[in-house]
Design a protein around this motif. Structure first.
Motif, short mmCIF file in Angstrom:
data_model
loop_
_atom_site.label_atom_id
_atom_site.label_comp_id
_atom_site.label_asym_id
_atom_site.label_seq_id
_atom_site.Cartn_x
_atom_site.Cartn_y
_atom_site.Cartn_z
N ALA A 82 0.83 -1.21 0.00
CA ALA A 82 0.00 0.00 0.00
C ALA A 82 0.86 1.26 0.00
CB ALA A 82 -0.94 0.00 1.20
N GLU A 83 1.94 1.25 0.76
CA GLU A 83 2.84 2.40 0.78
C GLU A 83 3.50 2.61 -0.58
OE1 GLU A 83 4.20 2.41 5.49
OE2 GLU A 83 5.34 1.21 4.03
N THR A 84 3.90 1.51 -1.21
CA THR A 84 4.53 1.59 -2.53
C THR A 84 3.57 2.13 -3.57
OG1 THR A 84 5.95 -0.30 -1.97
CG2 THR A 84 5.77 0.25 -4.29
N LEU A 85 2.28 1.86 -3.39
CA LEU A 85 1.26 2.34 -4.32
C LEU A 85 0.80 3.77 -4.01
CD1 LEU A 85 -0.91 -0.91 -4.63
CD2 LEU A 85 0.64 0.03 -6.34
N GLY A 86 1.48 4.43 -3.08
CA GLY A 86 1.21 5.84 -2.84
C GLY A 86 0.17 6.14 -1.79
N ASN A 87 0.18 5.36 -0.70
CA ASN A 87 -0.80 5.57 0.36
C ASN A 87 -0.13 5.82 1.70
OD1 ASN A 87 -3.53 4.58 -1.01
ND2 ASN A 87 -1.94 3.14 -1.58
N GLN A 88 -0.80 6.59 2.55
CA GLN A 88 -0.40 6.68 3.94
C GLN A 88 -0.91 5.43 4.66
OE1 GLN A 88 -0.59 10.40 6.24
NE2 GLN A 88 -1.69 11.27 4.49
N VAL A 89 -0.03 4.79 5.41
CA VAL A 89 -0.41 3.54 6.08
C VAL A 89 -0.06 3.62 7.56
CG1 VAL A 89 -0.01 1.05 6.19
CG2 VAL A 89 -0.03 2.20 3.97
N GLU A 90 -1.00 3.17 8.38
CA GLU A 90 -0.75 3.05 9.82
C GLU A 90 -0.96 1.59 10.20
OE1 GLU A 90 -1.83 5.35 14.01
OE2 GLU A 90 -2.58 6.06 12.09
N ARG A 91 -0.19 1.14 11.18
CA ARG A 91 -0.23 -0.25 11.62
C ARG A 91 -0.78 -0.34 13.03
NH1 ARG A 91 3.75 0.79 8.03
NH2 ARG A 91 4.74 -0.88 6.82
N LEU A 92 -1.59 -1.37 13.27
CA LEU A 92 -2.15 -1.65 14.60
C LEU A 92 -2.13 -3.16 14.78
CD1 LEU A 92 -3.50 -0.41 17.10
CD2 LEU A 92 -5.70 -0.59 15.92
N TYR A 93 -1.07 -3.66 15.43
CA TYR A 93 -0.82 -5.11 15.47
C TYR A 93 -1.13 -5.73 16.84
CZ TYR A 93 1.63 -4.60 10.97
OH TYR A 93 1.94 -4.36 9.66
N ASP A 94 -1.53 -7.00 16.78
CA ASP A 94 -1.80 -7.82 17.97
C ASP A 94 -2.95 -7.25 18.81
OD1 ASP A 94 -1.45 -10.01 19.64
OD2 ASP A 94 -0.05 -8.93 20.95
N VAL A 95 -4.10 -7.06 18.17
CA VAL A 95 -5.27 -6.55 18.89
C VAL A 95 -6.47 -7.49 18.68
CG1 VAL A 95 -4.60 -4.12 18.91
CG2 VAL A 95 -5.79 -5.03 16.92
N GLY A 96 -6.20 -8.78 18.68
CA GLY A 96 -7.23 -9.77 18.40
C GLY A 96 -8.33 -9.84 19.44
N VAL A 97 -9.38 -10.56 19.08
CA VAL A 97 -10.60 -10.57 19.89
C VAL A 97 -10.45 -11.35 21.19
CG1 VAL A 97 -12.07 -10.24 17.87
CG2 VAL A 97 -11.53 -12.56 18.64
N ALA A 98 -9.35 -12.09 21.37
CA ALA A 98 -9.15 -12.78 22.65
C ALA A 98 -8.92 -11.78 23.78
CB ALA A 98 -7.96 -13.73 22.54
N GLY A 99 -8.52 -10.57 23.41
CA GLY A 99 -8.39 -9.47 24.38
C GLY A 99 -8.99 -8.24 23.74
N LEU A 100 -10.31 -8.18 23.69
CA LEU A 100 -11.02 -7.17 22.90
C LEU A 100 -10.70 -5.75 23.33
CD1 LEU A 100 -13.02 -7.05 20.57
CD2 LEU A 100 -14.88 -7.05 22.23
N HIS A 101 -10.33 -5.55 24.61
CA HIS A 101 -10.00 -4.21 25.10
C HIS A 101 -8.80 -3.63 24.37
CE1 HIS A 101 -7.79 -7.23 27.36
NE2 HIS A 101 -6.88 -6.32 27.64
N ARG A 102 -7.93 -4.50 23.84
CA ARG A 102 -6.76 -4.01 23.10
C ARG A 102 -7.19 -3.30 21.83
NH1 ARG A 102 -3.39 -9.47 22.47
NH2 ARG A 102 -5.42 -10.03 21.64
N LEU A 103 -8.28 -3.76 21.23
CA LEU A 103 -8.80 -3.15 20.01
C LEU A 103 -9.64 -1.92 20.31
CD1 LEU A 103 -9.20 -3.32 16.90
CD2 LEU A 103 -11.23 -4.73 17.36
N THR A 104 -10.55 -2.03 21.26
CA THR A 104 -11.46 -0.91 21.54
C THR A 104 -10.72 0.29 22.13
OG1 THR A 104 -12.01 -1.94 23.67
CG2 THR A 104 -13.49 -2.36 21.81
N SER A 105 -9.56 0.06 22.74
CA SER A 105 -8.78 1.17 23.28
C SER A 105 -8.15 2.01 22.16
CB SER A 105 -7.67 0.66 24.21
OG SER A 105 -6.69 -0.06 23.46
#
Length: 252
Positions: free
Chosen positions: A142-165
């Motif tokens: 996506a970056e190579t194709l000319g986009n701004q990219v942000e990463r948000l890793y290891d926020v799976g549903v086994a610990g949903l608070h990691r995602l909702t935060s």
């Protein structure tokens, strides 16, 4: 065929009275180059907005090297090679020193050029750390194709608070790529939180009953959240390409 080449070809026939059929035939003469082992599509960028990408798995070092060399001769830039090994990147370095290899993403970019990026943002989210290689393939593509990219890793549903935060980050994105293995529920959860397109990428991460990503694929295909699309197992590239198209369309 690049815009300059197309313009030159059209100028060649500008003052000649030729049937439309013959002009079309002439335009079709050089849409690809035949290297025997590969037919390189030089019209891809003109038709689709992005040049051809090299799928490296199954190709020899010499074949990858030859394809990149030919694309460079035609002025190619940001040449992507997906599912590539470090040895393939080294082979390409014999053709050009301008090669970036990303080990986690298993891809290289030959003759990288930093062009303008969209103001809209693509967010790449993973369920777990084990999903990062596929996520990085998506992010770097996506970056190579000319986009701004942000990463948000290891926020799976086994610990949903990691995602909702991280809800603010989710809501700021114009497109979300949700990458997950195991049961693949992440895409449905994200789809229920945002008002933007979600592109789900099932990964082959998981124990036996995940069937190499088939379980996550079926979960994502059966998502009850609206606005979720699904690409093939481990296909970070495909997700990024689609996300880039959506991102660029929204700016036109």
């Amino acid at each position: 065929m690049k815009e300059k080449e197309l313009t030159q070809l059209l100028e060649q026939y500008k003052y000649e009275e030729l049937p439309v059929e013959q002009v079309v035939k002439e335009l079709k003469k050089a849409p690809f180059a035949n290297l025997d082992y590969a037919r390189i599509d030089h019209h891809r960028g003109l038709r689709n907005g992005a040049s051809e990408v090299i799928y490296c798995q199954g190709k020899t070092l010499e074949q990858v090297q030859g394809i990149v060399a030919h694309m460079l001769e035609k002025g190619g830039a940001n040449i992507l090679g997906t599912l590539a090994t470090a040895e393939m990147a080294e082979a390409v370095r014999q053709v050009t020193s301008e090669v970036a290899y990303y080990q986690d993403a298993r891809l290289f970019v030959a003759n990288p050029k930093n062009g303008p990026k969209t103001s809209n943002k693509i967010l790449v989210v993973t369920g777990g750390t084990a999903d990062i290689p596929v996520a990085e393939e998506a992010a770097i593509t996506a970056e190579t194709l000319g986009n701004q990219v942000e990463r948000l890793y290891d926020v799976g549903v086994a610990g949903l608070h990691r995602l909702t935060s991280q809800l603010d980050i989710l809501l700021e994105a114009n497109v979300v790529i949700a990458v997950a293995g195991m049961e693949g529920a992440l895409a449905s959860v994200v789809g229920g939180l945002v008002d933007k397109p979600v592109i789900a990428v099932p990964t082959s991460v998981g124990y036996g009953a995940s069937f190499g990503g088939v379980s996550a694929l079926l979960t994502m295909l059966n998502s009850c959240a609206s606005g979720v699309s699904v690409v093939n197992i481990d296909n970070g590239f495909g997700a990024a390409y689609l996300a880039s198209m959506i991102n660029h369309m929204s700016e036109k």
